[in-house]
Design a protein around this motif. Sequence first.
Motif, PDB file in Angstrom:
ATOM      1  N   ARG A 278       0.714  -1.250  -0.028  1.00  0.00           N
ATOM      2  CA  ARG A 278      -0.010   0.000   0.002  1.00  0.00           C
ATOM      3  C   ARG A 278       0.743   1.343   0.011  1.00  0.00           C
ATOM      4  O   ARG A 278       0.307   2.434   0.381  1.00  0.00           O
ATOM      5  CB  ARG A 278      -0.919   0.031   1.284  1.00  0.00           C
TER       6      ARG A 278
ATOM      7  N   ARG B 112     -15.566   4.994   5.698  1.00  0.00           N
ATOM      8  CA  ARG B 112     -14.441   4.778   4.796  1.00  0.00           C
ATOM      9  C   ARG B 112     -13.282   5.669   5.239  1.00  0.00           C
ATOM     10  O   ARG B 112     -13.457   6.674   5.853  1.00  0.00           O
ATOM     11  CB  ARG B 112     -14.636   4.903   3.267  1.00  0.00           C
TER      12      ARG B 112
ATOM     13  N   THR C 266      -9.141   4.317  -1.176  1.00  0.00           N
ATOM     14  CA  THR C 266      -9.877   4.419  -0.269  1.00  0.00           C
ATOM     15  C   THR C 266     -10.239   3.183   0.503  1.00  0.00           C
ATOM     16  O   THR C 266     -10.364   2.122  -0.575  1.00  0.00           O
ATOM     17  CB  THR C 266     -11.387   4.887  -0.869  1.00  0.00           C
ATOM     18  N   GLN C 267     -10.205   3.059   1.642  1.00  0.00           N
ATOM     19  CA  GLN C 267     -10.479   1.676   2.313  1.00  0.00           C
ATOM     20  C   GLN C 267     -11.956   1.737   3.284  1.00  0.00           C
ATOM     21  O   GLN C 267     -12.007   2.663   3.902  1.00  0.00           O
ATOM     22  CB  GLN C 267      -9.493   1.488   3.321  1.00  0.00           C
TER      23      GLN C 267
ATOM     24  N   ASN D 298     -18.992   3.526  -2.309  1.00  0.00           N
ATOM     25  CA  ASN D 298     -18.043   4.451  -2.497  1.00  0.00           C
ATOM     26  C   ASN D 298     -18.517   5.232  -3.354  1.00  0.00           C
ATOM     27  O   ASN D 298     -19.312   5.331  -4.114  1.00  0.00           O
ATOM     28  CB  ASN D 298     -16.658   3.748  -2.930  1.00  0.00           C
TER      29      ASN D 298
ATOM     30  N   ASP E  53      -8.328  -6.018  -2.641  1.00  0.00           N
ATOM     31  CA  ASP E  53      -8.659  -6.470  -1.254  1.00  0.00           C
ATOM     32  C   ASP E  53     -10.109  -6.944  -1.203  1.00  0.00           C
ATOM     33  O   ASP E  53     -10.918  -6.562  -0.134  1.00  0.00           O
ATOM     34  CB  ASP E  53      -8.586  -5.316  -0.175  1.00  0.00           C
TER      35      ASP E  53
ATOM     36  N   ASN F 108     -17.049  -5.280   2.112  1.00  0.00           N
ATOM     37  CA  ASN F 108     -16.252  -4.247   1.974  1.00  0.00           C
ATOM     38  C   ASN F 108     -14.935  -4.617   1.235  1.00  0.00           C
ATOM     39  O   ASN F 108     -14.622  -5.673   1.050  1.00  0.00           O
ATOM     40  CB  ASN F 108     -15.716  -3.724   3.377  1.00  0.00           C
ATOM     41  N   TYR F 109     -13.936  -3.607   0.683  1.00  0.00           N
ATOM     42  CA  TYR F 109     -13.088  -3.712  -0.214  1.00  0.00           C
ATOM     43  C   TYR F 109     -12.232  -2.426  -0.122  1.00  0.00           C
ATOM     44  O   TYR F 109     -12.505  -1.458   0.568  1.00  0.00           O
ATOM     45  CB  TYR F 109     -13.589  -3.873  -1.646  1.00  0.00           C
ATOM     46  N   ALA F 110     -11.091  -2.161  -0.889  1.00  0.00           N
ATOM     47  CA  ALA F 110     -10.556  -1.215  -1.065  1.00  0.00           C
ATOM     48  C   ALA F 110     -10.374  -0.789  -2.612  1.00  0.00           C
ATOM     49  O   ALA F 110     -10.337  -1.692  -3.471  1.00  0.00           O
ATOM     50  CB  ALA F 110      -9.063  -1.256  -0.578  1.00  0.00           C
TER      51      ALA F 110
END
Length: 283
Positions: free
Chosen positions: A106, A166, A187-188, A196, A214, A257-259
């Motif tokens: 990251r 987020r 963005t996480q 998002n 992710d 959820n994701y990034a």
Amino acid sequence: MTQNHIDYASRFAIDPAAAAAMGTDELRHNFHIEGLFQGGRISLTYTHYDRMIVGGAMPVGEPLALEAIKPTGTKNFLDRRELIAVNVGGAGTVEAGGQSYAVGPRDMIYVGMGVESVSFASADASAPAKFYLLSAPAHQSHPTTHIKIGDAKRLDLGSQATSNERSIFQFIHPEGAKTCQLVVGMTQLAPGSVWNTMPCHIHDRRSEAYLYFDLPEAARVFHFMGEPDETRHLVIKNEEAILSPGWSIHSGAGTSNYAFIWAMAGDNVDYTDVDPVAIGDLR
């Protein structure tokens, strides 16, 4: 096309009326990018949206050198371009202009115009680095800059009540590293949040690309695009990207959820230079 260890393709610009008439397969062919991370290879997509290049490098053995491709029209890849590489895999290193940088998970590195040699390597081939690559034309040279995820400008937004809690990490911002036109951040989403960029916006002066990552193997993101009154969606899995023209919204909701990494190129690097779209105006 294939060039040694580099695969590349071109994407031409699509206008909103043409996109509105497309079915799923046509939309995916023009706006969806898959296969970014393939062992021992660099995969590049040269777009006609602000001449942005979107790609991935996944070194598993020898370092992978970033060489010029035919669409750049130059001897070296960065003769008239700048580059940002964000590592979404294991620990790795980036060699730029004879200097080596340890780029952890990251982290990102910016490499300015005129740097003749750039290559990517993994610290451990069994847990390879995955470098997400963004490049755009440049008009002057800025210093190579390594930005760790802990040094990025962080903004915590949203709430669980609206399913969009987020954290936004701005790698490139006015007080930080200088670029010609590339703006990149990550963005996480927090556990339990899936939305998002909603309410969404458009920005006619910039093109954008999203990389979703992710994301669990069985999960998917429903990415929304199109003009605000003529929206479409594409179903995206882990480590796939979407191209977003200036006329299109860019928003999504996942089954978990994701990034995601967002990258922009164009006339204006001001984050606030957008045209908001109210949720009630979407169709």
